[in-house]
Scaffold this motif. Structure first.
Motif, short mmCIF file in Angstrom:
data_model
loop_
_atom_site.label_atom_id
_atom_site.label_comp_id
_atom_site.label_asym_id
_atom_site.label_seq_id
_atom_site.Cartn_x
_atom_site.Cartn_y
_atom_site.Cartn_z
N HIS A 6 0.94 -1.10 -0.07
CA HIS A 6 0.08 0.13 -0.02
C HIS A 6 1.02 1.13 0.13
N HIS A 32 1.40 4.31 -2.85
CA HIS A 32 1.62 5.75 -2.72
C HIS A 32 2.63 6.39 -3.35
N GLU A 67 -6.22 6.38 -1.41
CA GLU A 67 -6.22 5.30 -0.55
C GLU A 67 -6.82 4.18 -1.14
N HIS A 88 -2.69 3.98 7.89
CA HIS A 88 -2.03 5.23 8.48
C HIS A 88 -2.97 6.34 8.87
N HIS A 112 -9.92 8.81 5.65
CA HIS A 112 -9.53 7.37 5.19
C HIS A 112 -11.04 6.96 4.89
ZN LIG Z 1 -2.24 5.07 2.22
#
Ligand SMILES: [Zn+2]
Length: 271
Positions: free
Chosen positions: A93, A97, A114, A146, A151
């Motif tokens: 993940h 990014h 995300e 995170h 999110h």
């Molecule tokens: Zn992330």
């Protein structure tokens, strides 16, 4: 690979069972290396253990693309999910990014970003050999990897991981897929003045156009003529054009005048 990762990641202290397990930088680097390998890229990330951050993070410092993780956080995720794949999915993940360019504008948090990274983690974990359940393990126990701001909900993130995983599975199972061929045997390239499309004459003499999905549409014919001023005739519906020996396409207007309207070129360029 799984047993190796378990060995590398879960360095349980023998004498102090009460201590939390850690994830060594060696294990994290190995995992990142393998994830990047499955993307067909060379690893250009700096993996850094960082106890001052809460969980895991991707950022750029100077010219370095950094993936930082809290070893205790990662280890606790592995511990509660009971699979080392959860650590791999968190790192995948973070890698996403960087690969998707999100770390270039770090102040902007987008829920879509995300989900895109979650999708990538599912995709890459399939290729690394993880089951769908193993790919979902981290999100199942951690929810948010995170922080909490902006999110998407856990169910959306699980859905994104599943989507990536299933996409990879579909691609791997498409054994009957036509292999990508760069060198397709066309005879001619056909262009008309004022028309941005490119048409082709295929091996069978058909006039072909390709849509944006590269699906061919045969819409006419290119016929070689016998004796006479013209070499080819191009036809579709009620349209008729003639091609001379200099590859110029002519159309006959209603008053009988010949007008040059395009060109054909041999598809194969002489070397
Ligand atoms: Zn992330």
């Amino acid at each position: 690979m799984r047993s190796l990762l378990i060995t590398l990641i879960l360095a349980w202290p023998l004498s102090a069972a009460a201590q939390a397990p850690r994830m060594s930088e060696a294990a994290a680097k190995d995992a990142v290396y393998r994830i990047v390998q499955h993307s067909g890229l060379l690893p250009t990330f700096t993996v850094r253990e960082d106890a001052t951050i809460k969980n895991a993070n991707a950022y750029i410092k100077g010219r370095e693309r950094i993936i930082a993780y809290n070893p205790t956080f990662i280890a606790s995720i592995i511990d509660s999910s009971r699979t080392d794949w959860s650590a791999v999915s968190i790192l995948a993940h973070e890698i996403a990014h960087h690969l998707l360019g999100h770390t270039l504008a770090p102040s902007e948090l987008h829920p879509g970003d995300e989900l895109a990274c979650d999708r990538y983690s599912g995709f890459v974990l399939f290729h690394m050999g993880a089951t769908l359940q193993e790919s979902l393990a981290a999100i199942a126990v951690a929810g948010n990897v995170h922080g909490t701001r902006d999110h998407p909900p856990k169910h959306a993130r699980s859905a994104a991981i599943q989507q990536g995983w299933e996409e990879a599975e579909r691609m791997s199972e498409r054994r009957d897929a036509v292999p990508l061929k760069v060198d397709i045997a066309f005879q001619y390239v056909v262009r008309f003045a004022g028309d941005d499309n490119t048409y082709y004459v295929d091996a069978a003499g058909c006039l072909v156009w390709f849509n944006d999905h590269a699906e061919p549409i045969e819409f006419g014919a290119c016929t070689r003529l016998g004796e006479g001023a013209f070499v080819f005739a191009l036809n579709w519906e009620d349209q008729e054009f003639f091609v001379d020996a200099r590859n110029i396409i002519w159309r006959q207007s209603v008053n009988g005048m010949q007008m040059a309207v395009g060109r054909i070129e041999p598809y194969t360029v002489a070397k």
